[in-house]
Design an enzyme around this catalytic site. Structure first.
Site, PDB file in Angstrom:
ATOM      1  N   ILE A  64       0.859  -1.178   0.000  1.00 42.21           N
ATOM      2  CA  ILE A  64       0.000   0.000   0.000  1.00 42.21           C
ATOM      3  C   ILE A  64       0.895   1.228   0.000  1.00 42.21           C
ATOM      4  CG2 ILE A  64      -1.997  -1.095   1.084  1.00 42.21           C
ATOM      5  CD1 ILE A  64      -1.150  -0.043   3.750  1.00 42.21           C
ATOM      6  N   ASP A  65       0.364   2.361  -0.430  1.00 46.67           N
ATOM      7  CA  ASP A  65       1.143   3.588  -0.548  1.00 46.67           C
ATOM      8  C   ASP A  65       1.677   4.040   0.808  1.00 46.67           C
ATOM      9  OD1 ASP A  65       0.464   3.603  -3.231  1.00 46.67           O
ATOM     10  OD2 ASP A  65      -1.185   5.038  -2.972  1.00 46.67           O
ATOM     11  N   ARG A  66       2.797   4.736   0.780  1.00 44.17           N
ATOM     12  CA  ARG A  66       3.424   5.226   2.008  1.00 44.17           C
ATOM     13  C   ARG A  66       2.474   6.038   2.888  1.00 44.17           C
ATOM     14  NH1 ARG A  66       9.466   7.891   2.532  1.00 44.17           N
ATOM     15  NH2 ARG A  66       9.452   8.046   4.804  1.00 44.17           N
TER      16      ARG A  66
END
Length: 230
Positions: A64-66
């Site tokens: 998942i995105d940062r």
């Protein structure tokens, strides 16, 4: 983050899987910044917890995105990694997110677009030039022109949830890249991977993991579990 702090992030662990609750702002895997990652921390934990000698294997099967928080699954064996990766390709992972968006979208809907990468962002394009992006959602609550959504992700495109809602005038709170005026610490977004259902790669048992977002920066009055997991 030390070993004891990291241990609090673990939702499940056995000989084949490690499931962790990633905080917003922490990378899943390394990038050009050289910052600490969930993958590295997980390996250090396994090495310490099980007194492992030499390198620790841990397969990254989804990310998942940062700025996004929530559930991330790692495989502890190459066999498990292969089976989980195939399950993802077959769309057998059931992934649910919760998000706070600016505005009040319809009570529920299915969003279908075609996306293409544009540097560090993604954009909506024609069907003949992009990859299909599909999700469905329902609105759980609305207050002061902010809505809490539960989102079932059917495909896993780059920045998919962020782009699809922003393009319709409902940017996720904290997502300045796609139009939000709200800012949170660690460049966090009000987007959280809250539920994941998968089939265990060895036992074949269906497992469901639940996680609540960090309520310290999610401006929701009610208790998270009462709203999200009712």
């Amino acid at each position: 983050m030390n070993i004891f702090e990291f241990k609090k992030l673990i939702l499940y662990i056995d000989n084949h899987l490690l499931v962790a609750n990633k905080p917003a702002g922490l990378l899943v895997q390394g990038d050009q910044t050289g910052d600490s990652t969930l993958l590295e921390l997980s390996k250090v934990f396994l090495k310490h917890e099980f007194d492992k000698k030499g390198n620790v294997y841990l397969g990254l099967v989804q990310r998942i995105d940062r700025p996004v928080s929530g559930i991330v699954v790692f495989a502890r064996t190459s066999k498990a990694a292969g089976r989980l990766s195939e399950a993802i390709r077959q769309r057998q992972f059931r992934k649910t997110y919760v998000a706070l968006v600016q505005g009040v979208p319809d009570q529920q809907d299915k969003l279908i677009d075609y996306l293409d990468r544009n540097g560090v962002t993604s954009i909506i394009v024609d069907s003949d030039t992009g990859k299909k992006a599909e999700l469905s959602y329902k609105r759980l609550d609305s207050k002061k022109n902010v809505s809490l959504l539960e989102i079932d992700l059917h495909t896993g495109r780059h920045h998919q949830i962020r782009v699809q809602f922003a393009s319709r005038g409902f940017p996720i709170l904290g997502d300045f890249r796609y139009g939000s005026k709200t800012r949170f610490g660690n460049k966090a977004l009000a987007l959280h991977a809250s539920r994941l259902t998968l089939q265990h790669p060895v036992s074949k048992e269906w497992l469901t993991f639940n996680s609540c977002p960090d309520m310290s920066y999610w401006p929701i009055d009610s208790e998270c579990k009462e709203i999200i997991f009712k």
